[in-house]
Design an enzyme around this catalytic site. Sequence first.
Site, PDB file in Angstrom:
ATOM      1  N   ASP A  42     -21.143  19.860 -41.573  1.00  0.00           N
ATOM      2  CA  ASP A  42     -22.393  19.542 -40.885  1.00  0.00           C
ATOM      3  C   ASP A  42     -23.200  18.653 -41.851  1.00  0.00           C
ATOM      4  OD1 ASP A  42     -23.552  20.227 -38.355  1.00  0.00           O
ATOM      5  OD2 ASP A  42     -25.054  21.479 -39.347  1.00  0.00           O
ATOM      6  N   CYS A  85     -20.410  26.093 -33.822  1.00  0.00           N
ATOM      7  CA  CYS A  85     -19.466  25.008 -34.132  1.00  0.00           C
ATOM      8  C   CYS A  85     -18.007  25.395 -33.946  1.00  0.00           C
ATOM      9  CB  CYS A  85     -19.752  24.457 -35.520  1.00  0.00           C
ATOM     10  SG  CYS A  85     -21.339  23.597 -35.554  1.00  0.00           S
ATOM     11  N   HIS A 102     -33.717  15.230 -38.967  1.00  0.00           N
ATOM     12  CA  HIS A 102     -32.801  15.255 -37.810  1.00  0.00           C
ATOM     13  C   HIS A 102     -33.471  15.906 -36.595  1.00  0.00           C
ATOM     14  CE1 HIS A 102     -29.117  16.471 -35.499  1.00  0.00           C
ATOM     15  NE2 HIS A 102     -28.791  15.242 -35.878  1.00  0.00           N
ATOM     16  N   ASP A 161     -17.406  24.032 -41.225  1.00  0.00           N
ATOM     17  CA  ASP A 161     -18.761  24.155 -41.791  1.00  0.00           C
ATOM     18  C   ASP A 161     -18.935  25.313 -42.782  1.00  0.00           C
ATOM     19  OD1 ASP A 161     -19.101  22.127 -39.981  1.00  0.00           O
ATOM     20  OD2 ASP A 161     -20.662  23.100 -38.790  1.00  0.00           O
ATOM     21  N   HIS A 198     -26.495  16.299 -41.778  1.00  0.00           N
ATOM     22  CA  HIS A 198     -27.660  15.759 -41.078  1.00  0.00           C
ATOM     23  C   HIS A 198     -28.534  14.897 -41.988  1.00  0.00           C
ATOM     24  CE1 HIS A 198     -26.723  18.424 -37.815  1.00  0.00           C
ATOM     25  NE2 HIS A 198     -27.018  19.522 -38.472  1.00  0.00           N
ATOM     26  N   LYS A 206     -20.256  15.553 -39.213  1.00  0.00           N
ATOM     27  CA  LYS A 206     -20.827  15.500 -37.870  1.00  0.00           C
ATOM     28  C   LYS A 206     -22.314  15.795 -37.922  1.00  0.00           C
ATOM     29  CE  LYS A 206     -19.463  20.243 -37.181  1.00  0.00           C
ATOM     30  NZ  LYS A 206     -20.839  20.756 -37.153  1.00  0.00           N
TER      31      LYS A 206
END
Length: 199
Positions: free
Chosen positions: A48, A153, A54, A10, A50, A108
Amino acid sequence: MSATALIVVDLQNDFCPGGALAVSGGDEIVPLVNRLIGEFEHVILTQDWHPAGHSSFASSHPGKEPFSTVEMPYGPQTLWPDHCVQGTRGAEFHPGLEWTKAELVIRKGFRTAIDSYSTFFENDHKTPTGLAGYLRERGITDLTLVGLATDFCVAYSAIDARRLGFNAKVLLDGCRAIDLGGSLDTMKQQMVQEGVVVE
Ligand code: VGL
Ligand code: ZN
């Protein structure tokens, strides 16, 4: 046979100073991470990623503030400022990151109803991302992790790596932490307990 992969977690604009969920000093790790990318045979990035609205965003929970906690069907979930929205500049990798060598990008957190800190499982600890299968098929047994944030993370990914039978090492010089209510110390201890080598 054993092979090692570098996992860069990330390293995105929103987690760097000026970003929506800035991690203090997040951009400072870029030169070291670039050096490591040059040294490793296998390089994997996580991103990351989203959708707008989210469920991990405080803005999706009327009356809730960022960094508070809500109960989700899968357990407690920290609420965050809107960050790393798909297709936005904040979701892009830091512009200084030399990512072209990466053989895989694992995205993810792309399901609205569930967050994903770990790059192996979503926060229900059940839904896999597919990374373990990829690594096993490629004969990769050892992982070195760097990136953002150490206590979310990176730590969740390293712990899941151990539970899945991989050797995992976290290089703290290549990480920066959010450190929410002592989460950095807690997660460092948990990583060591799970057999992660923390250097
Ligand atoms: C992360 C909070 C929310 C991380 C991602 O990359 O550590 N933290 N989404
Ligand atoms: Zn996120």
